[in-house]
Design a protein around this motif. Structure first.
Motif, PDB file in Angstrom:
ATOM      1  N   ALA A  43      16.791 -30.952   8.221  1.00 26.24           N
ATOM      2  CA  ALA A  43      16.073 -31.155   7.467  1.00 26.24           C
ATOM      3  C   ALA A  43      14.774 -31.659   7.507  1.00 26.24           C
ATOM      4  O   ALA A  43      14.792 -31.282   6.190  1.00 26.24           O
ATOM      5  CB  ALA A  43      16.086 -33.570   8.087  1.00 26.24           C
ATOM      6  N   SER A  44      14.036 -31.414   8.658  1.00 22.32           N
ATOM      7  CA  SER A  44      12.567 -31.446   7.912  1.00 22.32           C
ATOM      8  C   SER A  44      12.501 -29.618   7.658  1.00 22.32           C
ATOM      9  O   SER A  44      12.119 -29.607   6.599  1.00 22.32           O
ATOM     10  CB  SER A  44      11.779 -31.327   9.540  1.00 22.32           C
ATOM     11  N   ARG A  45      13.254 -28.950   8.146  1.00 23.63           N
ATOM     12  CA  ARG A  45      13.491 -27.472   7.189  1.00 23.63           C
ATOM     13  C   ARG A  45      13.201 -27.527   5.852  1.00 23.63           C
ATOM     14  O   ARG A  45      12.821 -26.518   5.152  1.00 23.63           O
ATOM     15  CB  ARG A  45      14.114 -26.625   8.496  1.00 23.63           C
ATOM     16  N   LEU A  46      14.824 -27.911   5.969  1.00 21.24           N
ATOM     17  CA  LEU A  46      14.829 -28.239   4.198  1.00 21.24           C
ATOM     18  C   LEU A  46      13.704 -28.718   3.550  1.00 21.24           C
ATOM     19  O   LEU A  46      14.026 -28.187   2.419  1.00 21.24           O
ATOM     20  CB  LEU A  46      16.214 -29.392   4.382  1.00 21.24           C
ATOM     21  N   ARG A  47      13.303 -29.604   3.903  1.00 23.60           N
ATOM     22  CA  ARG A  47      12.189 -30.452   3.610  1.00 23.60           C
ATOM     23  C   ARG A  47      10.856 -29.657   3.301  1.00 23.60           C
ATOM     24  O   ARG A  47      10.442 -29.665   1.516  1.00 23.60           O
ATOM     25  CB  ARG A  47      11.473 -31.542   4.215  1.00 23.60           C
ATOM     26  N   GLU A  48      10.839 -28.482   3.930  1.00 23.72           N
ATOM     27  CA  GLU A  48       9.976 -28.088   3.593  1.00 23.72           C
ATOM     28  C   GLU A  48      10.408 -26.613   2.328  1.00 23.72           C
ATOM     29  O   GLU A  48       9.299 -26.114   1.552  1.00 23.72           O
ATOM     30  CB  GLU A  48       9.943 -26.776   5.798  1.00 23.72           C
ATOM     31  N   ILE A  49      11.739 -26.832   2.727  1.00 29.11           N
ATOM     32  CA  ILE A  49      12.153 -25.434   1.955  1.00 29.11           C
ATOM     33  C   ILE A  49      12.077 -25.725   0.102  1.00 29.11           C
ATOM     34  O   ILE A  49      11.615 -24.835  -0.504  1.00 29.11           O
ATOM     35  CB  ILE A  49      13.269 -24.853   2.051  1.00 29.11           C
ATOM     36  N   LEU A  50      12.420 -26.963   0.207  1.00 33.16           N
ATOM     37  CA  LEU A  50      12.022 -27.252  -0.582  1.00 33.16           C
ATOM     38  C   LEU A  50      10.816 -27.962  -1.566  1.00 33.16           C
ATOM     39  O   LEU A  50      10.922 -27.484  -2.694  1.00 33.16           O
ATOM     40  CB  LEU A  50      13.073 -28.918  -0.690  1.00 33.16           C
ATOM     41  N   LEU A  51       9.417 -27.683  -1.015  1.00 30.29           N
ATOM     42  CA  LEU A  51       8.791 -27.887  -1.328  1.00 30.29           C
ATOM     43  C   LEU A  51       8.091 -26.106  -1.707  1.00 30.29           C
ATOM     44  O   LEU A  51       7.892 -26.914  -2.629  1.00 30.29           O
ATOM     45  CB  LEU A  51       7.381 -28.546  -0.256  1.00 30.29           C
ATOM     46  N   VAL A  52       8.763 -25.422  -1.063  1.00 32.11           N
ATOM     47  CA  VAL A  52       8.817 -24.182  -1.442  1.00 32.11           C
ATOM     48  C   VAL A  52       9.051 -23.907  -2.811  1.00 32.11           C
ATOM     49  O   VAL A  52       8.280 -23.757  -3.115  1.00 32.11           O
ATOM     50  CB  VAL A  52       8.660 -22.706  -0.457  1.00 32.11           C
ATOM     51  N   ALA A  53      10.277 -24.492  -2.635  1.00 36.32           N
ATOM     52  CA  ALA A  53      11.098 -23.564  -3.784  1.00 36.32           C
ATOM     53  C   ALA A  53      10.445 -24.626  -5.464  1.00 36.32           C
ATOM     54  O   ALA A  53      10.493 -24.096  -6.097  1.00 36.32           O
ATOM     55  CB  ALA A  53      12.103 -24.328  -3.859  1.00 36.32           C
ATOM     56  N   ASP A  54       9.393 -26.556  -5.116  1.00 36.25           N
ATOM     57  CA  ASP A  54       9.594 -26.643  -6.284  1.00 36.25           C
ATOM     58  C   ASP A  54       7.659 -26.316  -6.005  1.00 36.25           C
ATOM     59  O   ASP A  54       7.191 -26.837  -7.387  1.00 36.25           O
ATOM     60  CB  ASP A  54       9.400 -28.226  -5.651  1.00 36.25           C
ATOM     61  N   GLY A  55       7.420 -25.348  -5.481  1.00 37.06           N
ATOM     62  CA  GLY A  55       6.021 -24.614  -6.474  1.00 37.06           C
ATOM     63  C   GLY A  55       5.167 -25.303  -5.206  1.00 37.06           C
ATOM     64  O   GLY A  55       3.787 -25.116  -5.667  1.00 37.06           O
ATOM     65  N   VAL A  56       5.115 -26.284  -4.959  1.00 37.19           N
ATOM     66  CA  VAL A  56       3.690 -26.950  -3.743  1.00 37.19           C
ATOM     67  C   VAL A  56       4.045 -26.214  -2.721  1.00 37.19           C
ATOM     68  O   VAL A  56       4.596 -26.760  -1.718  1.00 37.19           O
ATOM     69  CB  VAL A  56       4.178 -28.691  -3.702  1.00 37.19           C
ATOM     70  N   GLN A  57       2.263 -27.155  -2.197  1.00 36.95           N
ATOM     71  CA  GLN A  57       2.108 -27.183  -0.748  1.00 36.95           C
ATOM     72  C   GLN A  57       2.685 -25.557   0.226  1.00 36.95           C
ATOM     73  O   GLN A  57       2.855 -25.286   0.563  1.00 36.95           O
ATOM     74  CB  GLN A  57       3.377 -27.938   0.223  1.00 36.95           C
ATOM     75  N   THR A  58       1.898 -24.443  -0.553  1.00 34.07           N
ATOM     76  CA  THR A  58       2.922 -23.628  -0.303  1.00 34.07           C
ATOM     77  C   THR A  58       1.988 -22.541   0.863  1.00 34.07           C
ATOM     78  O   THR A  58       1.867 -21.484   1.107  1.00 34.07           O
ATOM     79  CB  THR A  58       2.653 -21.985  -1.960  1.00 34.07           C
TER      80      THR A  58
ATOM     81  N   GLY B 291      12.623 -20.857   1.407  1.00 35.69           N
ATOM     82  CA  GLY B 291      12.424 -21.563   0.140  1.00 35.69           C
ATOM     83  C   GLY B 291      12.227 -20.445  -1.523  1.00 35.69           C
ATOM     84  O   GLY B 291      12.979 -20.535  -2.191  1.00 35.69           O
ATOM     85  N   GLU B 292      12.201 -19.517  -1.809  1.00 40.25           N
ATOM     86  CA  GLU B 292      12.230 -18.968  -2.680  1.00 40.25           C
ATOM     87  C   GLU B 292      13.294 -17.482  -2.377  1.00 40.25           C
ATOM     88  O   GLU B 292      13.664 -18.664  -4.534  1.00 40.25           O
ATOM     89  CB  GLU B 292      10.643 -17.112  -2.418  1.00 40.25           C
ATOM     90  N   THR B 293      14.505 -17.361  -2.039  1.00 38.62           N
ATOM     91  CA  THR B 293      15.807 -18.152  -1.866  1.00 38.62           C
ATOM     92  C   THR B 293      16.368 -18.919  -2.310  1.00 38.62           C
ATOM     93  O   THR B 293      16.778 -19.016  -3.367  1.00 38.62           O
ATOM     94  CB  THR B 293      16.610 -17.193   0.046  1.00 38.62           C
ATOM     95  N   TYR B 294      15.708 -19.867  -2.100  1.00 41.72           N
ATOM     96  CA  TYR B 294      16.585 -21.296  -2.417  1.00 41.72           C
ATOM     97  C   TYR B 294      16.227 -21.271  -3.686  1.00 41.72           C
ATOM     98  O   TYR B 294      17.070 -22.088  -4.458  1.00 41.72           O
ATOM     99  CB  TYR B 294      15.972 -22.252  -1.303  1.00 41.72           C
ATOM    100  N   ALA B 295      14.972 -20.805  -4.523  1.00 40.87           N
ATOM    101  CA  ALA B 295      14.819 -22.288  -5.631  1.00 40.87           C
ATOM    102  C   ALA B 295      15.542 -20.563  -6.487  1.00 40.87           C
ATOM    103  O   ALA B 295      16.320 -20.851  -7.896  1.00 40.87           O
ATOM    104  CB  ALA B 295      12.835 -21.106  -5.933  1.00 40.87           C
ATOM    105  N   LEU B 296      16.424 -19.508  -6.151  1.00 35.81           N
ATOM    106  CA  LEU B 296      16.298 -18.431  -6.907  1.00 35.81           C
ATOM    107  C   LEU B 296      17.934 -18.626  -7.239  1.00 35.81           C
ATOM    108  O   LEU B 296      18.266 -18.945  -7.883  1.00 35.81           O
ATOM    109  CB  LEU B 296      16.145 -16.763  -6.015  1.00 35.81           C
ATOM    110  N   TRP B 297      18.494 -19.048  -5.863  1.00 39.71           N
ATOM    111  CA  TRP B 297      19.599 -19.158  -5.710  1.00 39.71           C
ATOM    112  C   TRP B 297      20.286 -20.664  -7.195  1.00 39.71           C
ATOM    113  O   TRP B 297      20.738 -21.219  -7.389  1.00 39.71           O
ATOM    114  CB  TRP B 297      20.407 -19.837  -4.570  1.00 39.71           C
ATOM    115  N   ARG B 298      19.012 -21.424  -6.566  1.00 36.23           N
ATOM    116  CA  ARG B 298      19.215 -22.703  -7.800  1.00 36.23           C
ATOM    117  C   ARG B 298      19.291 -22.480  -9.221  1.00 36.23           C
ATOM    118  O   ARG B 298      19.966 -23.412  -9.600  1.00 36.23           O
ATOM    119  CB  ARG B 298      17.851 -24.179  -7.434  1.00 36.23           C
TER     120      ARG B 298
END
Lengths: 459, 362, 272
Positions: free
Chosen positions: A91-106, A117-124
């Motif tokens: 869960a905490s890792r996912l939160r970090e990935i999400l933050l990266v994907a959303d462009g915060v706290q990079t 996180g970038e992969t995540y954003a791409l897939w999203r």
């Protein structure tokens, strides 16, 4: 993106409708309306349905699956040393990935996580485009399939009716499945509770004090979950409330249905219904700050020993609150008694009250009983008034002047505050909820059966 | 309807008088039934009216606040630390200080740190908000004396709204002579002007004692009820130990522990209350001349010669007390020129060990 | 007929045998208004004792309204106003001193649709005697119930199931139950408002037979849509049209040689 998709859905539906209808009109012009099976508007509706049905299904599928796929893609992009070991880390890792994907706290995360996180954003992004493109493609296929079927003899109306029927079944299935889901989630938590605490001690224990020790060495912290005092308190308050609401509601209903002129009725009925509209919190503090002290001082003047929070105060005010439940429903069923029965009684020389007591009420009895049942389930389920006016003490008493507590109040108390979610204390709330649910279910079932019998009599 | 044939059954006839009596009875039942209906609706409507009236009357005072109108000198040093007359500087200024100075000037007799703080506590922490707004809106007020409204604290506000206590005023019935103008004062009267009050205090003592006993009884019943469960809990524990089921043993032990701790704390409460009750009863029985007033009884103040005396001891023709505001003179006061004020709510509620004075809350 | 002529007449008893055309009910200048609507206009009528009087006429002609005036059932309708006098045994039933509860015990009513109470057959019959206090004991009440059911020719069909609910009977039986219920309080007059309109021909025949028998003991007023029924059961007939009585007289004469053109038209089926 989902907003655009839904907008597109509406546009596709409108466009398909217009095209289909136009086609229907052409058929009508060519062959005469009498040769057509369905009206042109049904052709339009049929085409609209064939276009948006696959779109809707795809949307639902996407809603369920897309985020899982995207999440999986993001997680698998993590380097092996950063892969989460358990649920919490996940869960905490996912939160970090999400933050990266959303462009915060990079700048504070590990490079591996950033890549994930970038992969995540791409897939999203991909999944959103997939939604739109696949959806529109399916709409086109559906549209083409529907359009090929259209001809003067085509039974478009039946097709539309079938779609509406499926839609209605799907809607009611959602309601039913939600209820079943709630029941099962409560049931499973209840079973977990009974794994920690014996069920017979819960149902028949006389001691209610749900303070579970937070630390093992804590002094004086005990947890006993004998729910009998709660059942007794609930019953006591329900009885007090019903002894207020029963006669007052019933007599009000009789007066409104049988005696009052339309003008009086037009004033009194809304006034009584205002009582049902008052928020229960307001009733609660009225009970706690005005009625309870009044009862206490009156009791003391009479030499009685009254607790400052008493079952009587809560029961009285709750009774007043449910007057409209009894009176409105009873009023309706009394009005539903056929006038011919009253005429028959008046024709025998009976007075109005004799007619009411001996003919109207017996005829309306099943309906009145079900009105009472509904009022009882309302009284049993009521929380706020009891929280504020009847106290929290789990006394096993039937003295209305003592403080008691009810099932609903304890559920509220148990779930408010910082407790581990799987502690016996928290889980016991589900067990109480289950008992409450079961009780109201039985009440409703009885009420329903009675109403059914009542209907058979007059239809 | 005198000639009317009586209603008859098959074959036999019923006496006409009897029939009429029966009809009258039936109409009475009819009227009664209808009255029940009206009564039911009236009850519901009355309840609604009472509910609304109660909410409105309880809610209305919440929309008003109590201010103290103070004329305070606004000096540049206190309100404008930078001396720049700019908003940033003015906003950091201390506006409470000038207010407090004027306010304390109203009560020159209050001295010492603690009483002073208690006095200041009667002003709200936001008392200076209005003064600040006035000055910031118009910096030219600096250096002048500004008339402003200072918000009082919530305790004082509630007192002014009459929520905290009822106050009863009785005009003095005799010539009263104080022994001093400040500190400990003895006031003697020409006739036994306080005889009624003495009787009243005795009655209060007995009533308070009765209430304490009542409470003791209630707690005793509660405690006995809890202890009544003990044998069965012990039995359950023995059975659980016999059965060897660890969960049940823990549960049973917990039940027992809970019973014991509850009984113990109730016992302690009972003892405190019983002690108070015994004390009150003893004072009620004691027929000596003077009665001591303490924080567990309604407070009584004497307003005489422009000052106020808080009574600590009361006899039929003589009271002792301490001045809250000093008297202007030691002259004998004529009847009706002085009065006795009774604050019905005692300073300390039942059963609490520490004494609190108003204003020291928060 | 002059109403005062009957004033000295002795009160009816079970053994008295009086001419069938002696007026029991005398209505004079009866006007009925429903709010603004003038439903009955100056209706005057004599109803003979121990005979069947039929009211015929097209729908909405006021025959049911007039029937309901005779036991003041119109009192239950708030907007209804009755002017004029109706006398039963020379006593004005709209006299304020008269008690409507006692009046209705003397003037029973049977309605269009059978309306047995949702109670047992026994309780349906016992209802009237109970509220009027006619029975002093259970045995007496049993006797009243049995007699009423016998008079309504229902006893043999229901004697074994008196505790069954009245709504479980067939339509015709229900209507006879309602008649039995009405006669259980020994009324002098029975009003019947289209009692057979909801029944099949066989049930109708039974009711008509019953009406003919009841004529021996009761004064019966029946509203009917069926002219054949009026001809079969009644001795006198009144023809109502648009709120007035067009013609009244012995049934035979009304049906064979009506005086008024409208009566003629109605009974020959030109309108209605």
């Amino acid at each position: 993106m989902t907003l655009i998709y839904l907008l597109g859905l509406v546009l596709v539906a409108a466009g398909a409708y217009v095209v289909g209808r136009q086609k229907g009109v052409t058929f009508a012009m060519a062959g005469g309306a009498s040769r057509m099976h369905s009206l042109p508007s049904y052709h339009g509706a049929y085409l609209a349905v064939s276009a948006i049905a696959p779109m809707l299904l795809w949307f639902i599928l996407w809603l369920v699956l897309a985020h899982r796929v995207v999440e999986w893609a993001g997680m698998s992009a993590l380097p092996a040393d950063l892969a989460p070991a358990d649920g919490l880390a996940y869960a905490s890792r996912l939160r970090e990935i999400l933050l990266v994907a959303d462009g915060v706290q990079t700048n504070e995360v590990a490079p591996g996580v950033r890549a994930a996180g970038e992969t995540y954003a791409l897939w999203r992004g991909l999944s959103e485009w997939a939604l739109l493109i696949v959806g529109l493609g399916l709409a086109l296929i559906g549209f083409a399939w529907g359009a090929r079927q259209l001809e003067p003899q085509f039974r478009a109306r039946n097709g539309v009716e079938r779609f509406v029927k499926v839609l209605l079944i799907a809607c009611s299935a959602v309601a039913v499945l939600t209820t079943v889901g709630i029941v099962f989630s409560v049931l499973f938590e209840t079973l977990r509770f009974f794994a920690k605490y014996p069920w017979y001690d819960f149902l028949f224990g006389l001691q209610w004090s749900p303070q579970t020790a937070i630390r093992a060495d804590q002094v004086g912290a005990s947890g006993t979950f004998g729910a009998v005092p709660l059942f007794a308190g609930t019953t006591l308050i329900m009885l007090i409330a019903m002894s207020v609401a029963g006669p007052i509601g019933l007599f009000s209903a009789i007066y409104m249905a049988e005696y009052a002129s339309p003008r009086v009725r037009g004033v009194v009925k809304p006034v009584l219904e205002v009582l049902a509209g008052v928020p229960t919190v307001v009733f609660g503090f009225f009970a706690a700050l005005t009625v309870a002290p009044f009862i206490r001082s009156t009791g003391e003047a009479l030499g009685l020993n009254v607790a400052s929070e008493s079952a009587l105060a809560a029961g009285l005010v709750m009774g007043v609150m449910i007057i409209p439940f009894v009176s409105s429903l009873s009023d309706d069923v009394i009005n539903a008694v056929p006038q011919s029965l009253r005429d028959g009684s008046y024709g025998m020389g009976a007075t109005k009250s004799e007619t009411i007591k001996k003919v109207v009420l017996p005829a309306a009895l099943p309906g009145i009983v079900s009105a009472f049942m509904l009022a009882i389930s309302r009284a049993v389920g009521e929380t706020m008034i009891v929280v504020m006016a009847a106290g929290l003490a789990g006394n096993l008493t039937f003295n209305p002047l003592e403080a008691v507590t009810t099932v609903t109040v304890q559920i509220k108390t148990l779930l408010v505050g910082d407790q581990e979610f799987d502690s016996a204390k928290t889980l016991s709330a589900f067990a109480l909820g289950f008992v409450l649910f079961f009780f109201t279910l039985v009440l409703n079932f009885i009420a329903l059966r009675i109403v059914q019998r009542y209907r058979e009599q007059y239809d | 309807m005198t000639e009317m044939t009586a209603v008859s059954g098959l074959g036999q006839r019923v006496d006409a008088d009897e029939a009429r009596a029966r009809v009258r009875k039936r109409y009475r039942a009819e009227a009664r039934f209808k009255a029940y209906g009206i009564g039911a609706i009236a009850f519901a409507a009355l309840f609604l009216v009472v509910l609304l009236a109660d909410i409105v009357t309880k809610a209305l005072p919440a929309f008003t606040v109590t201010h103290l109108v103070i004329e305070a000198p606004v000096t540049a040093e206190t309100v404008d630390p930078d001396g720049s007359r700019q908003a940033a500087s003015l906003a950091r200024g201390d506006y409470l200080k000038p207010l407090r100075e004027v306010y304390q000037g109203f009560f020159p007799e209050v001295s010492g740190r603690a009483p002073r703080r208690e006095l200041n506590g009667l002003l709200s922490s936001g008392a200076a908000d209005e003064l600040r707004a006035q000055v910031m809106a118009d910096p030219s007020l600096i250096g002048k004396t500004v008339k402003t409204r200072a918000l009082v604290s919530d305790d004082a506000d509630l007192y002014y709204k009459g929520v905290v206590t009822d106050v009863v005023e009785e005009p003095g019935e005799a010539v009263a002579t104080p022994s001093a103008t400040s500190g400990e004062v003895v006031v003697t009267t020409s006739t036994p002007a306080f005889a009624d009050d003495l009787a009243e205090i005795k009655a209060e003592l007995s009533e308070t004692a009765r209430k304490r006993r009542f409470e003791v009884d209630r707690i005793r019943t509660l405690r006995e009820g809890i202890l009544a469960d003990k044998p069965s809990a012990e039995l359950a524990l023995r059975e659980a130990q016999g059965g060897g089921d660890a969960t049940r043993i823990t549960v049973a032990q917990n039940v027992l522990a809970k019973i014991d701790s509850d009984a113990q704390s109730l016992q302690a409460q009972m003892e405190t209350l019983a002690g108070e009750a015994a004390d009150f009863e003893a004072r009620f029985k004691d027929s000596g001349g003077a009665e001591k007033l303490d924080e567990k009884l309604p407070s009584r103040l004497l307003a005489i010669n422009g000052g106020i005396v808080k009574i600590t001891s009361l006899a039929a023709d003589r009271v002792e007390g301490v001045t809250l505001t000093p008297l202007k003179s030691q002259d004998a006061a004529q009847p009706n020129a002085w009065k006795l004020l009774t604050y019905e709510t005692p300073e300390t509620p039942a059963g609490s060990a520490t004494s609190r004075s108003p204003g020291s809350r928060r | 007929m002059d109403a005062t002529a009957t004033a000295a007449r002795p009160k009816p008893t079970a053994s008295a045998t009086l001419p069938a055309n002696d007026p029991k009910i005398v209505a004079k200048d009866v006007n009925v208004y429903y709010a603004e609507k003038h439903a009955l206009k100056d209706v005057s009528l004599d109803i003979p004792e121990r005979a069947v009087m039929a009211f015929i006429g097209p729908s909405g002609c006021g025959k049911s309204t007039f029937l309901r005036c005779i036991n003041r059932m119109n009192d239950t309708i708030a907007s209804c106003r009755v002017v004029g006098s109706i006398k039963i045994d020379d006593q004005d039933i709209y006299d304020p001193s008269l008690d409507v509860v006692q009046l209705r015990a003397r003037v029973g009513m049977v309605f269009q649709k059978p309306n047995p109470f949702p109670k047992s057959i026994y309780e349906n019959i016992a209802y009237g005697p109970r509220i009027h206090g006619l029975a002093r004991s259970k045995a007496e009440l049993d006797e009243i119930v049995e007699q009423a059911l016998r008079k309504a020719s229902l006893w043999n069909e229901v004697k074994d199931r008196l505790q069954d609910t009245g709504t479980g009977l067939s339509g015709g039986q229900q209507q006879r139950l309602c008649i039995a219920r009405a006669i259980a309080v020994s009324p002098e007059v029975i009003l019947m408002d289209e009692p057979c309109s909801a029944l099949d021909p066989i049930a109708t025949a039974k009711i008509e037979e019953l009406i003919d028998e009841l004529r021996q003991n009761f004064t019966i007023v029946i509203v009917t849509h069926s002219m054949q029924q009026a001809a079969r059961v009644s001795q006198r007939t009144a023809f109502f049209h648009l709120g007035v009585i067009v013609e009244t007289g012995p049934t035979e004469r009304i049906f064979t040689s009506p005086n008024d053109k409208r009566t003629q038209d109605y009974i020959t089926g030109r309108f209605g």
